[in-house]
Motif scaffolding. Sequence first.
Motif, PDB file in Angstrom:
ATOM      1  N   THR A   1      -8.160 -32.011  32.984  1.00 44.29           N
ATOM      2  CA  THR A   1      -8.477 -32.343  32.032  1.00 44.29           C
ATOM      3  C   THR A   1      -7.602 -31.980  30.207  1.00 44.29           C
ATOM      4  N   THR A   2      -7.679 -30.660  30.575  1.00 46.20           N
ATOM      5  CA  THR A   2      -7.622 -29.505  29.509  1.00 46.20           C
ATOM      6  C   THR A   2      -6.772 -28.781  29.078  1.00 46.20           C
ATOM      7  N   ALA A   3      -6.419 -28.331  28.546  1.00 42.38           N
ATOM      8  CA  ALA A   3      -4.995 -27.248  28.071  1.00 42.38           C
ATOM      9  C   ALA A   3      -5.031 -26.500  26.995  1.00 42.38           C
ATOM     10  N   GLN A   4      -4.598 -25.699  26.970  1.00 44.75           N
ATOM     11  CA  GLN A   4      -5.167 -24.250  25.817  1.00 44.75           C
ATOM     12  C   GLN A   4      -4.055 -23.576  25.727  1.00 44.75           C
ATOM     13  N   MET A   5      -3.770 -23.290  24.424  1.00 43.90           N
ATOM     14  CA  MET A   5      -2.585 -21.829  24.364  1.00 43.90           C
ATOM     15  C   MET A   5      -3.393 -20.457  23.574  1.00 43.90           C
ATOM     16  N   GLU A   6      -2.457 -19.869  23.584  1.00 45.84           N
ATOM     17  CA  GLU A   6      -3.543 -18.704  23.359  1.00 45.84           C
ATOM     18  C   GLU A   6      -2.227 -18.302  21.981  1.00 45.84           C
ATOM     19  N   TRP A   7      -2.820 -17.943  21.177  1.00 47.16           N
ATOM     20  CA  TRP A   7      -2.513 -17.734  19.603  1.00 47.16           C
ATOM     21  C   TRP A   7      -3.136 -16.272  19.271  1.00 47.16           C
ATOM     22  N   GLU A   8      -1.520 -15.032  19.161  1.00 43.62           N
ATOM     23  CA  GLU A   8      -2.113 -13.548  19.251  1.00 43.62           C
ATOM     24  C   GLU A   8      -1.776 -13.078  17.800  1.00 43.62           C
ATOM     25  N   TYR A   9      -3.192 -12.328  17.037  1.00 42.67           N
ATOM     26  CA  TYR A   9      -3.363 -12.319  15.549  1.00 42.67           C
ATOM     27  C   TYR A   9      -3.486 -10.655  16.002  1.00 42.67           C
ATOM     28  N   LEU A  10      -3.074  -9.871  15.125  1.00 48.47           N
ATOM     29  CA  LEU A  10      -3.246  -8.250  14.061  1.00 48.47           C
ATOM     30  C   LEU A  10      -4.371  -8.800  13.380  1.00 48.47           C
ATOM     31  N   LEU A  11      -5.680  -7.347  14.033  1.00 51.15           N
ATOM     32  CA  LEU A  11      -6.499  -7.715  12.854  1.00 51.15           C
ATOM     33  C   LEU A  11      -6.662  -6.523  12.200  1.00 51.15           C
ATOM     34  N   LEU A  12      -6.251  -5.789  11.150  1.00 51.67           N
ATOM     35  CA  LEU A  12      -6.357  -4.820  10.854  1.00 51.67           C
ATOM     36  C   LEU A  12      -7.405  -4.251   9.609  1.00 51.67           C
ATOM     37  N   THR A  13      -8.024  -3.594   9.220  1.00 51.00           N
ATOM     38  CA  THR A  13      -8.982  -3.162   8.247  1.00 51.00           C
ATOM     39  C   THR A  13      -8.890  -1.481   8.194  1.00 51.00           C
ATOM     40  N   ALA A  14      -8.732  -1.022   6.593  1.00 50.94           N
ATOM     41  CA  ALA A  14      -8.236  -0.204   5.932  1.00 50.94           C
ATOM     42  C   ALA A  14      -9.610  -0.236   4.895  1.00 50.94           C
ATOM     43  N   LYS A  15      -9.723   1.139   4.495  1.00 53.49           N
ATOM     44  CA  LYS A  15     -10.952   1.603   3.151  1.00 53.49           C
ATOM     45  C   LYS A  15      -9.704   2.262   2.289  1.00 53.49           C
ATOM     46  N   LYS A  16     -10.289   1.857   1.343  1.00 55.08           N
ATOM     47  CA  LYS A  16      -8.945   2.498   0.032  1.00 55.08           C
ATOM     48  C   LYS A  16     -10.144   4.100  -0.162  1.00 55.08           C
ATOM     49  N   ALA A  17      -8.746   4.812  -0.236  1.00 53.46           N
ATOM     50  CA  ALA A  17      -8.587   6.121   0.129  1.00 53.46           C
ATOM     51  C   ALA A  17      -9.022   6.685  -1.565  1.00 53.46           C
ATOM     52  N   ARG A  18      -9.723   7.415  -1.619  1.00 56.07           N
ATOM     53  CA  ARG A  18     -10.496   8.015  -2.861  1.00 56.07           C
ATOM     54  C   ARG A  18      -9.513   8.663  -4.209  1.00 56.07           C
ATOM     55  N   PRO A  19      -8.839   8.940  -5.538  1.00 54.55           N
ATOM     56  CA  PRO A  19      -8.430   9.422  -5.731  1.00 54.55           C
ATOM     57  C   PRO A  19      -8.299  11.242  -5.511  1.00 54.55           C
ATOM     58  N   ALA A  20      -6.881  11.303  -5.915  1.00 55.19           N
ATOM     59  CA  ALA A  20      -6.900  12.753  -5.472  1.00 55.19           C
ATOM     60  C   ALA A  20      -7.692  13.643  -6.627  1.00 55.19           C
ATOM     61  N   THR A  21      -8.361  14.452  -6.504  1.00 56.92           N
ATOM     62  CA  THR A  21      -8.889  15.809  -6.769  1.00 56.92           C
ATOM     63  C   THR A  21      -8.720  17.034  -7.279  1.00 56.92           C
ATOM     64  N   SER A  22      -7.975  17.421  -9.040  1.00 57.30           N
ATOM     65  CA  SER A  22      -6.999  18.117  -8.919  1.00 57.30           C
ATOM     66  C   SER A  22      -8.146  19.134  -9.178  1.00 57.30           C
TER      67      SER A  22
ATOM     68  N   GLU B   1       2.737   1.191   6.797  1.00 51.82           N
ATOM     69  CA  GLU B   1       3.746   1.799   6.066  1.00 51.82           C
ATOM     70  C   GLU B   1       3.671   0.983   5.007  1.00 51.82           C
ATOM     71  N   LEU B   2       2.899  -0.179   4.769  1.00 54.22           N
ATOM     72  CA  LEU B   2       2.799  -0.899   3.698  1.00 54.22           C
ATOM     73  C   LEU B   2       1.779  -0.436   2.663  1.00 54.22           C
ATOM     74  N   LEU B   3       0.539   0.312   3.010  1.00 48.64           N
ATOM     75  CA  LEU B   3      -0.776   0.726   2.970  1.00 48.64           C
ATOM     76  C   LEU B   3      -0.761   1.895   2.580  1.00 48.64           C
ATOM     77  N   GLY B   4       0.433   3.077   3.207  1.00 45.58           N
ATOM     78  CA  GLY B   4       0.576   4.185   3.154  1.00 45.58           C
ATOM     79  C   GLY B   4      -0.483   5.063   2.343  1.00 45.58           C
ATOM     80  N   SER B   5      -0.586   6.401   1.860  1.00 48.38           N
ATOM     81  CA  SER B   5      -2.019   6.624   1.692  1.00 48.38           C
ATOM     82  C   SER B   5      -2.432   6.467   0.546  1.00 48.38           C
ATOM     83  N   ASN B   6      -2.276   5.363   0.604  1.00 50.31           N
ATOM     84  CA  ASN B   6      -3.512   4.654  -0.755  1.00 50.31           C
ATOM     85  C   ASN B   6      -4.582   3.906   0.408  1.00 50.31           C
ATOM     86  N   VAL B   7      -4.810   4.563   1.733  1.00 56.22           N
ATOM     87  CA  VAL B   7      -6.124   3.822   2.568  1.00 56.22           C
ATOM     88  C   VAL B   7      -6.411   5.337   3.534  1.00 56.22           C
ATOM     89  N   THR B   8      -7.335   4.831   4.034  1.00 53.37           N
ATOM     90  CA  THR B   8      -7.703   5.629   5.194  1.00 53.37           C
ATOM     91  C   THR B   8      -8.975   4.476   6.345  1.00 53.37           C
TER      92      THR B   8
END
Length: 285
Positions: A264-285, A191-198
């Motif tokens: 002898t060891t302990a572990q935690m799993e930390w979750e993250y979101l990995l997101l990539t996008a391409k910047k959209a080209r400007p619309a041509t008239s 929603e933040l990036l909207g139509s500015n990306v593809t």
Amino acid sequence: MNDKTEATEADRALKQEHRAMWAQGDYPALASELVSDLGAILVDVCGVKPRHRVLDVAAGAGNAAIPAAMMKADVIASDLTPEMFDAGRRQAADRGVELEWQEADAEALPFQDNEFDVVMSCQGVMFAPHHQAAADELVRVCKPDGHIGLLNWTPEGFIGKMFDTMKPFAPPPPPGTQPPPLWGTEDHVRELLGSNVTDVKAEKRTVAITSFHHPEDFLHYFKSHYGPAISVYKFLGEDQDKVSALDKALTELADTFLEAHGDTTAQMEWEYLLLTAKKARPATS
């Protein structure tokens, strides 16, 4: 004094608070000791190549910027808290790379439109208080067809839960600001990036944390290293009942995520979101 001037002064004061928050403790050490691999993961999914112009937004000590420079890219590491740059410069020198370090507000980046091939942020831009303003800047400085890459903690993961745990003990957030872990929600970032990306691609992953053998180990480490946690404890001051209650809540949270691995060891799993996008080209008239 008019409303606009008051808003400007309030925002300036808020940014100074954020700068001071991250300058305390030792976030560069935390990033290096706990999550050093994440920057390279982000650089890889962004497809950073030699001679690419790369901007790392809210870069801290360069956890992603330095791996990008190791790919022979032309890199700028920008952050609101330049106090972290000295640690980054030392790490870059140890790895034999050079990059530019520049103080910058993620919500008002001092760069030209369409300047960078890759604009990325590794657990950084998520802490900008006004999400839409920061997202608009990520898009603005990226070239059309350039890549935007984000790696952020999820609300459901350990760090997101940690912020939920601290929230009742912290001062109320300023009006108009949003919680950092929302950047770990795919729908919110879309929603933040909207139509500015593809070509948006998103997946949840986890990073294994093996530094803490007991819940109390986590508590002591974050109380001394992590700026947001230090700020909450400073806000509580000498109220020992509330300090003890927060200690207990954070220790119990860590205990729910900490799992034994072998004898002898302990572990935690930390979750993250990995997101990539391409910047959209400007619309041509």
